[in-house]
Design an enzyme around this catalytic site. Structure first.
Site, PDB file in Angstrom:
ATOM      1  N   LYS A 125       0.839  -1.200   0.000  1.00 57.74           N
ATOM      2  CA  LYS A 125       0.000   0.000   0.000  1.00 57.74           C
ATOM      3  C   LYS A 125       0.877   1.254   0.000  1.00 57.74           C
ATOM      4  O   LYS A 125       0.572   2.240  -0.672  1.00 57.74           O
ATOM      5  CB  LYS A 125      -0.937   0.016   1.210  1.00 57.74           C
ATOM      6  CG  LYS A 125      -2.094  -0.931   1.088  1.00 57.74           C
ATOM      7  CD  LYS A 125      -2.986  -0.837   2.297  1.00 57.74           C
ATOM      8  CE  LYS A 125      -4.114  -1.858   2.172  1.00 57.74           C
ATOM      9  NZ  LYS A 125      -5.044  -1.780   3.292  1.00 57.74           N
ATOM     10  N   GLU A 126       1.952   1.194   0.766  1.00 59.80           N
ATOM     11  CA  GLU A 126       2.891   2.308   0.804  1.00 59.80           C
ATOM     12  C   GLU A 126       3.500   2.536  -0.587  1.00 59.80           C
ATOM     13  O   GLU A 126       3.577   3.670  -1.066  1.00 59.80           O
ATOM     14  CB  GLU A 126       3.992   1.991   1.830  1.00 59.80           C
ATOM     15  CG  GLU A 126       4.811   3.160   2.257  1.00 59.80           C
ATOM     16  CD  GLU A 126       5.770   2.778   3.368  1.00 59.80           C
ATOM     17  OE1 GLU A 126       5.328   2.676   4.533  1.00 59.80           O
ATOM     18  OE2 GLU A 126       6.959   2.600   3.075  1.00 59.80           O
ATOM     19  N   LEU A 127       3.893   1.452  -1.239  1.00 57.14           N
ATOM     20  CA  LEU A 127       4.452   1.535  -2.585  1.00 57.14           C
ATOM     21  C   LEU A 127       3.417   2.084  -3.574  1.00 57.14           C
ATOM     22  O   LEU A 127       3.737   2.915  -4.428  1.00 57.14           O
ATOM     23  CB  LEU A 127       4.955   0.165  -3.041  1.00 57.14           C
ATOM     24  CG  LEU A 127       5.559   0.104  -4.444  1.00 57.14           C
ATOM     25  CD1 LEU A 127       6.775   1.016  -4.554  1.00 57.14           C
ATOM     26  CD2 LEU A 127       5.941  -1.341  -4.776  1.00 57.14           C
TER      27      LEU A 127
END
Length: 135
Positions: A97-99
């Protein structure tokens, strides 16, 4: 005059590039570092060197947790994201999700993204992420 100008233009200071704010946006951070905990030592060294050079770095010190708006805000407010890919980076939905947020900011805000492959071949990392379902 011309000899003075040419000699002064050839002098360049070694070291890290100077970070300047872009003309359209004031960034809170120069660099956001995305990493999993297996790369803590490497990322700590990277953080120390960048900070010593005057680079404003955001490095998450907490375990990943879903929905943390503080981290998403830090990603949005960073000029560059460094993504440290390791063998276990793709094992967590949080890091994916961060990516995803980093790549969204690359498209929408012109953020630069620098991949670092730690203990993994780039072709292996690409294959691991290419076949994942969208989050």
């Amino acid at each position: 005059l011309s000899s003075t100008a040419s000699s002064s233009s050839q002098k360049k200071e070694p070291g890290l590039m100077k970070f300047t704010t872009s003309s359209y946006r004031n960034w809170t951070y120069d660099v956001y570092v995305s990493f999993d905990r297996t790369t803590n030592k490497f990322v700590s060294d990277l953080y120390a060197r960048l900070s010593a050079a005057g680079v404003r770095v955001f490095k998450d010190e907490m375990e990943p947790r879903s929905g943390d708006q503080i981290l998403f805000n830090a990603i949005e407010d960073s000029r560059i994201s460094i993504v440290v890919f390791s063998r276990s980076y793709g094992d967590s939905k949080w890091w994916l999700k961060e990516l995803e947020k980093i790549m969204e900011c690359r498209s929408s805000k012109g953020q630069k993204v620098v991949p670092v492959f730690y203990g993994v071949d780039p072709s292996e990392a690409g294959a691991a992420f290419a076949y994942r379902e969208p989050l």
